[in-house]
Design an enzyme around this catalytic site. Structure first.
Site, PDB file in Angstrom:
ATOM      1  N   ARG A   1     -11.926   2.767  -8.434  1.00 44.28           N
ATOM      2  CA  ARG A   1     -11.026   3.908  -8.701  1.00 44.28           C
ATOM      3  C   ARG A   1     -11.342   4.513 -10.068  1.00 44.28           C
ATOM      4  O   ARG A   1     -11.990   3.877 -10.895  1.00 44.28           O
ATOM      5  CB  ARG A   1      -9.573   3.422  -8.652  1.00 44.28           C
ATOM      6  CG  ARG A   1      -9.210   2.953  -7.254  1.00 44.28           C
ATOM      7  CD  ARG A   1      -7.727   2.702  -7.122  1.00 44.28           C
ATOM      8  NE  ARG A   1      -7.442   2.279  -5.756  1.00 44.28           N
ATOM      9  CZ  ARG A   1      -6.240   2.265  -5.216  1.00 44.28           C
ATOM     10  NH1 ARG A   1      -5.200   2.645  -5.927  1.00 44.28           N
ATOM     11  NH2 ARG A   1      -6.064   1.869  -3.970  1.00 44.28           N
TER      12      ARG A   1
ATOM     13  N   HIS B   1       2.827   3.422  -8.950  1.00 46.73           N
ATOM     14  CA  HIS B   1       2.526   2.021  -9.260  1.00 46.73           C
ATOM     15  C   HIS B   1       3.687   1.366 -10.017  1.00 46.73           C
ATOM     16  O   HIS B   1       4.005   0.197  -9.805  1.00 46.73           O
ATOM     17  CB  HIS B   1       1.239   1.927 -10.091  1.00 46.73           C
ATOM     18  CG  HIS B   1       0.016   2.364  -9.329  1.00 46.73           C
ATOM     19  ND1 HIS B   1      -0.224   1.959  -8.046  1.00 46.73           N
ATOM     20  CD2 HIS B   1      -1.024   3.176  -9.667  1.00 46.73           C
ATOM     21  CE1 HIS B   1      -1.372   2.496  -7.624  1.00 46.73           C
ATOM     22  NE2 HIS B   1      -1.865   3.245  -8.586  1.00 46.73           N
TER      23      HIS B   1
ATOM     24  N   ASP C   1       0.829  -1.200   0.000  1.00 52.44           N
ATOM     25  CA  ASP C   1       0.000   0.000   0.000  1.00 52.44           C
ATOM     26  C   ASP C   1       0.866   1.253   0.000  1.00 52.44           C
ATOM     27  O   ASP C   1       1.993   1.245   0.482  1.00 52.44           O
ATOM     28  CB  ASP C   1      -0.904  -0.020   1.247  1.00 52.44           C
ATOM     29  CG  ASP C   1      -2.134   0.854   1.059  1.00 52.44           C
ATOM     30  OD1 ASP C   1      -2.381   1.334  -0.068  1.00 52.44           O
ATOM     31  OD2 ASP C   1      -2.849   1.069   2.056  1.00 52.44           O
TER      32      ASP C   1
ATOM     33  N   LEU D   1      10.866 -20.539  -4.610  1.00 51.71           N
ATOM     34  CA  LEU D   1       9.743 -19.845  -3.964  1.00 51.71           C
ATOM     35  C   LEU D   1       8.455 -19.883  -4.815  1.00 51.71           C
ATOM     36  O   LEU D   1       8.529 -19.819  -6.045  1.00 51.71           O
ATOM     37  CB  LEU D   1      10.178 -18.394  -3.739  1.00 51.71           C
ATOM     38  CG  LEU D   1       9.208 -17.419  -3.110  1.00 51.71           C
ATOM     39  CD1 LEU D   1       9.938 -16.572  -2.078  1.00 51.71           C
ATOM     40  CD2 LEU D   1       8.582 -16.522  -4.156  1.00 51.71           C
TER      41      LEU D   1
HETATM   42  C1  IPE Z   1      -5.681  -2.779  -0.639  1.00 52.21           C
HETATM   43  O1  IPE Z   1      -5.251  -1.460  -0.745  1.00 52.21           O
HETATM   44  C2  IPE Z   1      -5.685  -3.434  -1.982  1.00 52.21           C
HETATM   45  C3  IPE Z   1      -4.375  -3.663  -2.574  1.00 52.21           C
HETATM   46  C4  IPE Z   1      -3.224  -3.431  -2.005  1.00 52.21           C
HETATM   47  C5  IPE Z   1      -4.404  -4.226  -3.892  1.00 52.21           C
HETATM   48  P1  IPE Z   1      -6.285  -0.257  -0.911  1.00 52.21           P
HETATM   49  O2  IPE Z   1      -5.459   0.973  -0.931  1.00 52.21           O
HETATM   50  O3  IPE Z   1      -7.168  -0.495  -2.071  1.00 52.21           O
HETATM   51  O4  IPE Z   1      -7.145  -0.390   0.417  1.00 52.21           O
HETATM   52  P2  IPE Z   1      -8.001   0.678   1.196  1.00 52.21           P
HETATM   53  O5  IPE Z   1      -8.959   1.272   0.205  1.00 52.21           O
HETATM   54  O6  IPE Z   1      -7.068   1.720   1.728  1.00 52.21           O
HETATM   55  O7  IPE Z   1      -8.666  -0.080   2.296  1.00 52.21           O
HETATM   56  C1  IPE Z   2      -1.335   0.226  -3.482  1.00 48.39           C
HETATM   57  O1  IPE Z   2      -1.144   1.595  -3.531  1.00 48.39           O
HETATM   58  C2  IPE Z   2      -1.533  -0.395  -4.853  1.00 48.39           C
HETATM   59  C3  IPE Z   2      -2.917  -0.727  -5.177  1.00 48.39           C
HETATM   60  C4  IPE Z   2      -3.930  -0.731  -4.356  1.00 48.39           C
HETATM   61  C5  IPE Z   2      -3.184  -1.102  -6.551  1.00 48.39           C
HETATM   62  P1  IPE Z   2      -2.364   2.597  -3.542  1.00 48.39           P
HETATM   63  O2  IPE Z   2      -2.730   2.920  -4.950  1.00 48.39           O
HETATM   64  O3  IPE Z   2      -3.470   2.096  -2.700  1.00 48.39           O
HETATM   65  O4  IPE Z   2      -1.699   3.877  -2.867  1.00 48.39           O
HETATM   66  P2  IPE Z   2      -2.399   4.891  -1.863  1.00 48.39           P
HETATM   67  O5  IPE Z   2      -2.934   4.071  -0.731  1.00 48.39           O
HETATM   68  O6  IPE Z   2      -3.472   5.594  -2.617  1.00 48.39           O
HETATM   69  O7  IPE Z   2      -1.288   5.785  -1.428  1.00 48.39           O
HETATM   70 MG    MG Z   3      -4.044   2.347  -0.768  1.00 46.90          MG
END
Ligand code: IPE
Ligand code: IPE
Ligand code: MG
Length: 244
Positions: free
Chosen positions: A68, A34, A17, A128
């Site tokens: 999103r 990303h 995250d 792995l």
């Molecule tokens: C969880 O992260 C999903 C992934 C890492 C793929 P999100 O960023 O989508 O989760 P929330 O919305 O903060 O709970």
């Molecule tokens: C995690 O990073 C990757 C995915 C959920 C695809 P985020 O895109 O959730 O990044 P933040 O949480 O908005 O910073």
């Molecule tokens: Mg996130």
């Protein structure tokens, strides 16, 4: 470094995250985060293998991430497509077996084809096991398992009273995996966000403020050190002093 190899978690799951926040802090678009996040996955995979971890599972796209903006979803799908395609060569070199969990019908045909190709090409690798969760949601996974078992009940193949926990686990996408020993979530959030709800019944959780693109071997070692110091009890009494 974790000195005692028996204290290394066998299965590490990661909720990666903070890609978006990491990019924003640098004045860059979310997709840049990303892209760097995908590179961090490639590196951590090799680090995990070198550290003796047997199973690594990462949450790449949740069933809720379709909410999103379309531009971000499209960019994430493009990145996943590239990642899956470029993974074959690297996985063969590193002896990594790749698998994908999640519901596939909502993914495009070319992504489905790339998944099948990657899984087939790497299926005999003995190092792995790397699992990528794409369009994965734990509730969706459990729902699909329940439907399958209910179908078998309706067909008279299984009696309701004969359903076991093992049967449920064997009908989940993760049927080939042991439960995670350690779950890591980056960038300060402390929630599961619909990841491996069933499988994490006795998993140790580790949270860090580091955003995913900055998560490296040093951070993985820190998480494993924290894990090595945990006293896992599984509902029983583990230590002699507890039992005394
Ligand atoms: C969880 O992260 C999903 C992934 C890492 C793929 P999100 O960023 O989508 O989760 P929330 O919305 O903060 O709970
Ligand atoms: C995690 O990073 C990757 C995915 C959920 C695809 P985020 O895109 O959730 O990044 P933040 O949480 O908005 O910073
Ligand atoms: Mg996130």
């Amino acid at each position: 470094m974790v000195e005692d190899i028996s204290r290394i978690p066998e299965h590490v799951a990661i909720i990666l995250d903070g890609n978006g926040r990491w990019a924003k802090a640098k004045g860059m678009p979310r997709n840049y985060g990303h892209m760097q996040g995908a590179k961090a996955v490639e590196d951590i995979l090799v680090d995990a293998r070198d550290m003796g971890i047997k199973y690594l599972t990462v949450y790449a796209f949740s069933t809720e991430n379709w909410n999103r903006p379309e531009t971000e979803v499209t960019a994430l799908m493009t990145l996943l497509r590239q990642y899956l395609k470029s993974s074959i060569k690297k996985s063969m070199k590193n002896n990594v077996r790749c698998r994908v969990i999640g519901e596939r019908s909502r993914l495009s045909k070319d992504i489905n084809d790339a998944i099948t190709e990657l899984e087939d090409a790497t299926k005999d690798n003995t190092g792995l096991t790397f699992t990528i969760a794409i369009n994965y949601g734990s509730r969706d996974e459990i729902l699909r398992a329940v439907r399958k078992i209910a179908g078998e009940c309706a067909d008279g193949k299984v009696k309701a009273e004969d359903i076991t926990e093992e049967m449920i686990a064997k009908n989940l996408d993760t049927c080939y995996l042991p439960d995670p020993d350690l779950l890591i979530r980056t960038c300060g959030e402390q929630r599961l966000s619909n990841f491996l709800l069933w499988q994490c019944a006795y998993t140790e959780f580790y949270y860090t403020d580091i955003a995913w693109p900055d998560f490296d071997r040093k951070e993985l070692e820190k998480a494993c050190e924290a894990y090595a110091g945990r006293n896992r009890k599984f509902g029983g009494l583990k230590d002699a002093e507890d039992k005394a």
